[in-house]
Design a protein around this motif. Structure first.
Motif, mmCIF file in Angstrom:
data_model
loop_
_atom_site.group_PDB
_atom_site.id
_atom_site.type_symbol
_atom_site.label_atom_id
_atom_site.label_comp_id
_atom_site.label_asym_id
_atom_site.label_seq_id
_atom_site.Cartn_x
_atom_site.Cartn_y
_atom_site.Cartn_z
ATOM 1 N N ASN A 181 14.675 -3.840 13.635
ATOM 2 C CA ASN A 181 15.790 -3.289 14.393
ATOM 3 C C ASN A 181 15.710 -1.769 14.509
ATOM 4 N N ILE A 182 14.739 -1.175 13.841
ATOM 5 C CA ILE A 182 14.589 0.286 13.858
ATOM 6 C C ILE A 182 13.365 0.702 14.663
ATOM 7 N N VAL A 183 12.221 0.068 14.369
ATOM 8 C CA VAL A 183 10.959 0.444 15.017
ATOM 9 C C VAL A 183 10.206 -0.797 15.469
ATOM 10 N N THR A 184 9.197 -0.583 16.283
ATOM 11 C CA THR A 184 8.363 -1.692 16.764
ATOM 12 C C THR A 184 7.553 -2.298 15.631
ATOM 13 N N CYS A 185 6.943 -1.429 14.821
ATOM 14 C CA CYS A 185 6.042 -1.874 13.750
ATOM 15 C C CYS A 185 6.507 -1.364 12.389
ATOM 16 N N PRO A 186 7.507 -2.012 11.793
ATOM 17 C CA PRO A 186 7.960 -1.562 10.475
ATOM 18 C C PRO A 186 6.898 -1.708 9.394
ATOM 19 N N ASN A 187 5.915 -2.586 9.614
ATOM 20 C CA ASN A 187 4.834 -2.688 8.636
ATOM 21 C C ASN A 187 4.098 -1.358 8.506
ATOM 22 N N TYR A 188 3.898 -0.658 9.618
ATOM 23 C CA TYR A 188 3.254 0.656 9.567
ATOM 24 C C TYR A 188 4.197 1.691 8.951
ATOM 25 N N MET A 189 5.481 1.599 9.258
ATOM 26 C CA MET A 189 6.455 2.524 8.695
ATOM 27 C C MET A 189 6.498 2.403 7.167
ATOM 28 N N PHE A 190 6.552 1.174 6.670
ATOM 29 C CA PHE A 190 6.618 0.969 5.220
ATOM 30 C C PHE A 190 5.283 1.313 4.549
ATOM 31 N N GLU A 191 4.195 1.114 5.261
ATOM 32 C CA GLU A 191 2.889 1.519 4.736
ATOM 33 C C GLU A 191 2.858 3.027 4.528
ATOM 34 N N THR A 192 3.432 3.762 5.474
ATOM 35 C CA THR A 192 3.506 5.218 5.356
ATOM 36 C C THR A 192 4.354 5.627 4.160
ATOM 37 N N VAL A 193 5.477 4.936 3.956
ATOM 38 C CA VAL A 193 6.344 5.225 2.809
ATOM 39 C C VAL A 193 5.571 5.023 1.510
ATOM 40 N N ALA A 194 4.822 3.934 1.422
ATOM 41 C CA ALA A 194 4.049 3.652 0.209
ATOM 42 C C ALA A 194 3.024 4.748 -0.063
ATOM 43 N N TRP A 195 2.353 5.233 0.999
ATOM 44 C CA TRP A 195 1.340 6.266 0.804
ATOM 45 C C TRP A 195 1.965 7.636 0.521
ATOM 46 N N ILE A 196 3.181 7.866 0.974
ATOM 47 C CA ILE A 196 3.885 9.096 0.579
ATOM 48 C C ILE A 196 4.155 9.027 -0.924
ATOM 49 N N GLY A 197 4.487 7.852 -1.411
ATOM 50 C CA GLY A 197 4.667 7.679 -2.849
ATOM 51 C C GLY A 197 3.388 7.973 -3.613
ATOM 52 N N ILE A 198 2.257 7.487 -3.099
ATOM 53 C CA ILE A 198 0.967 7.777 -3.740
ATOM 54 C C ILE A 198 0.678 9.269 -3.694
ATOM 55 N N LEU A 199 1.011 9.903 -2.580
ATOM 56 C CA LEU A 199 0.791 11.341 -2.446
ATOM 57 C C LEU A 199 1.573 12.127 -3.498
ATOM 58 N N LEU A 200 2.813 11.745 -3.762
ATOM 59 C CA LEU A 200 3.630 12.454 -4.751
ATOM 60 C C LEU A 200 3.032 12.346 -6.149
ATOM 61 N N VAL A 201 2.325 11.254 -6.406
ATOM 62 C CA VAL A 201 1.704 11.082 -7.724
ATOM 63 C C VAL A 201 0.352 11.783 -7.784
ATOM 64 N N THR A 202 -0.463 11.647 -6.757
ATOM 65 C CA THR A 202 -1.784 12.277 -6.779
ATOM 66 C C THR A 202 -1.710 13.782 -6.566
ATOM 67 N N LYS A 203 -0.735 14.222 -5.762
ATOM 68 C CA LYS A 203 -0.566 15.654 -5.453
ATOM 69 C C LYS A 203 -1.894 16.271 -4.993
ATOM 70 N N SER A 204 -2.581 15.518 -4.129
ATOM 71 C CA SER A 204 -3.918 15.924 -3.725
ATOM 72 C C SER A 204 -4.025 16.068 -2.217
ATOM 73 N N ALA A 205 -4.743 17.109 -1.779
ATOM 74 C CA ALA A 205 -4.980 17.307 -0.349
ATOM 75 C C ALA A 205 -5.802 16.164 0.232
ATOM 76 N N SER A 206 -6.594 15.495 -0.597
ATOM 77 C CA SER A 206 -7.392 14.371 -0.121
ATOM 78 C C SER A 206 -6.486 13.213 0.316
ATOM 79 N N THR A 207 -5.367 13.037 -0.367
ATOM 80 C CA THR A 207 -4.409 11.997 0.020
ATOM 81 C C THR A 207 -3.727 12.374 1.327
ATOM 82 N N VAL A 208 -3.450 13.673 1.500
ATOM 83 C CA VAL A 208 -2.866 14.149 2.757
ATOM 84 C C VAL A 208 -3.799 13.832 3.919
ATOM 85 N N LEU A 209 -5.097 14.083 3.730
ATOM 86 C CA LEU A 209 -6.080 13.824 4.774
ATOM 87 C C LEU A 209 -6.067 12.355 5.174
ATOM 88 N N PHE A 210 -6.122 11.462 4.173
ATOM 89 C CA PHE A 210 -6.124 10.037 4.481
ATOM 90 C C PHE A 210 -4.827 9.621 5.151
#
Length: 317
Positions: free
Chosen positions: A241-270
């Motif tokens: 009801n929010i976006v066309t592909c919430p699977n991609y939206m939630f995937e992004t949320v999960a990787w933002i979580g990984i980014l906060l833990v890794t705190k690495s520019a390599s995670t930003v790149l991916f």
């Protein structure tokens, strides 16, 4: 049962398929796959998955292998199909398993190879580095599970060459790229902290929420199609009801979580590369849903990433 004769034409005059018949008989029950099987047999036992059937007007490949040929308007109007050799094929299942297995083994290998890769590599992993490894590995184990037990593919195969492109993306950018920098003994000081801090806790919460929501979305999409079927439906419910592909939206949320833990520019790149690619797919998906279902489909303004206002409206409405 009335039959219709369709003209069969090589799509490429420069690289024609040898022994390809000039016509094929179909009935109102003949599917796209049936035509592939007939032509492949008459062309000398060629792999039917290598044959791409295109309509003569728009010259687009008929992707739904179970679709009835008699219902393909462009084909029936011109009484013709174009045939293209798609090259050696490999199953989608095999490609997904291999591409997701790469990051799992690459990250886990640093448990043994770290002393041989870095100076001072025999120093113990920090809690943050261990958490980073667990999150990345669990992410791809979840993807393997979904590949085996959740996803239902409309296409059975893809060109073999795609496996190199897909593996390069995952093995390099989420495999070696992340692992080398995250597990370095000289990584960011936050990674070497003796305890898991609040930022890591926030990252872990986002990761769990994103992964669970992503799995739920994939199960919703899977339920739109019967086992072995290729039919399409309009996805509804949580996230849709929010976006066309919430699977991609939630995937992004999960990787933002990984980014906060890794705190690495390599995670930003991916994350940037992944979001760019998913956005392209989401836009195409929105266009496809509008074209196929017309007024039955409630158009979405945001293919993948919604505005804060859209999220608040969905939560309160």
């Amino acid at each position: 049962m009335a039959s219709t004769t369709l003209k069969v034409t090589n799509r490429s005059a420069q690289k024609p398929i040898k022994k390809l018949p000039t016509s094929v008989e179909i009935t109102d029950k003949t599917t796209v796959q049936d035509v592939k099987d007939i032509l492949a047999k008459q062309a000398g036992g060629k792999d039917p998955n290598r044959l791409g059937i295109l309509d003569p007007e728009k010259k687009k490949i008929l992707k739904d292998r179970k679709a009835l040929m008699s219902q393909q308007k462009e084909v029936m109007a011109g009484k013709e199909i174009l045939i293209k050799d798609l090259g050696p094929q490999i199953s989608w299942l095999t490609v997904f398993i291999i591409e997701y297995a790469g990051p799992i083994f690459i990250h886990l290998s640093f448990l043994l190879l770290r002393p041989y890769i870095y100076k001072d590599g025999d120093r113990p992993f920090s809690l943050s580095q261990k958490l980073s490894m667990a999150m990345v590995v669990l992410h791809f184990i979840k993807r393997e599970y979904e590949t085996l037990y959740v996803h239902r593919f409309s296409l059975s195969t893809m060109p073999v060459r795609n496996i190199f492109k897909n593996c390069a993306h995952y093995w390099i950018f989420s495999g070696f790229n992340l692992a080398y920098w995250i597990y370095s003994p000289n990584a960011y000081s936050a990674l070497e902290s003796p305890a898991i801090d609040y930022i890591n806790i926030i990252g872990l919460v986002l990761f769990v929420f994103g992964e669970a929501s992503n799995l739920h979305t994939h199960m919703t999409l899977s339920n739109l199609r019967t086992l072995g079927g290729t039919e399409r439906g309009i996805p509804k419910g949580y996230g849709f009801n929010i976006v066309t592909c919430p699977n991609y939206m939630f995937e992004t949320v999960a990787w933002i979580g990984i980014l906060l833990v890794t705190k690495s520019a390599s995670t930003v790149l991916f994350l940037v590369l992944a979001c760019w690619q998913m956005q392209q797919w989401a836009v195409k998906k929105e266009k496809a849903l509008r074209a196929e279902f017309g007024d039955k489909y409630k158009k979405k303004r945001y293919p993948m990433i919604p505005s804060p206002g859209a999220v608040i409206k969905a939560l309160t409405g």
